[in-house]
Scaffold this motif. Structure first.
Motif, PDB file in Angstrom:
ATOM      1  N   SER A   5      37.462 -79.639  59.419  1.00  0.00           N
ATOM      2  CA  SER A   5      36.705 -80.092  60.580  1.00  0.00           C
ATOM      3  C   SER A   5      36.627 -81.605  60.518  1.00  0.00           C
TER       4      SER A   5
ATOM      5  N   ILE B  99      33.985 -85.784  65.739  1.00  0.00           N
ATOM      6  CA  ILE B  99      34.454 -86.171  67.057  1.00  0.00           C
ATOM      7  C   ILE B  99      34.127 -87.644  67.218  1.00  0.00           C
TER       8      ILE B  99
ATOM      9  N   SER C 128      31.068 -79.864  66.001  1.00  0.00           N
ATOM     10  CA  SER C 128      32.213 -80.167  65.139  1.00  0.00           C
ATOM     11  C   SER C 128      31.958 -79.742  63.687  1.00  0.00           C
TER      12      SER C 128
ATOM     13  N   ASN D  15      31.978 -72.815  65.069  1.00  0.00           N
ATOM     14  CA  ASN D  15      31.051 -73.920  64.835  1.00  0.00           C
ATOM     15  C   ASN D  15      29.614 -73.421  64.722  1.00  0.00           C
TER      16      ASN D  15
END
Length: 125
Positions: free
Chosen positions: A5, A8, A32, A41
């Motif tokens: 992950s 962002i 995220s 998520n």
């Protein structure tokens, strides 16, 4: 599960000026974050119980985020890792200068807390 992950990136058009913009960015960052054992998520899993954003000073452009979250199981050894991931990603937001992430156990998490999309993704529907 081998899923990576990544944070962002914060909006490049300048710092968010309103509480609503910062709150939207906080939720984007929370989406995220992934439970290391489940490829969904933490927002869609229903692990975020509360997220409160407030200015550090009246009329200021710097904010504090307070998150209450849980884990799918109280004995999950990845709890501190997931908690730190949430804190790090929220601190990466330009206007967020203070973050508190509290693990809570009430109410106990269950599959009904997942979004329909999460249940579908995990084959539970």
């Amino acid at each position: 599960l081998g899923l990576e992950s990544t944070a962002i990136p914060a909006a490049a058009a300048g710092p968010p000026a309103t509480l609503e913009q910062v709150e939207k960015e906080v939720w984007n960052q929370l989406r995220s974050c992934y439970d290391p054992e489940i490829p969904v998520n933490i927002v869609d899993l229903g692990l975020i119980y509360d997220c409160h954003i407030e200015p550090l000073a009246p009329g200021g452009n710097n904010f504090r985020a307070e998150v209450k979250m849980t884990l799918t199981a109280p004995g999950c050894g990845m709890g501190p890792v997931l908690q730190q991931d949430v804190q790090n990603k929220l601190l990466s937001i330009e206007n967020v200068d203070d973050v508190s992430v509290e693990l809570v156990w009430e109410p106990q998490w269950n599959q009904a807390m997942m979004t329909e999309a999460a249940r579908l993704q995990l084959g539970l529907m």
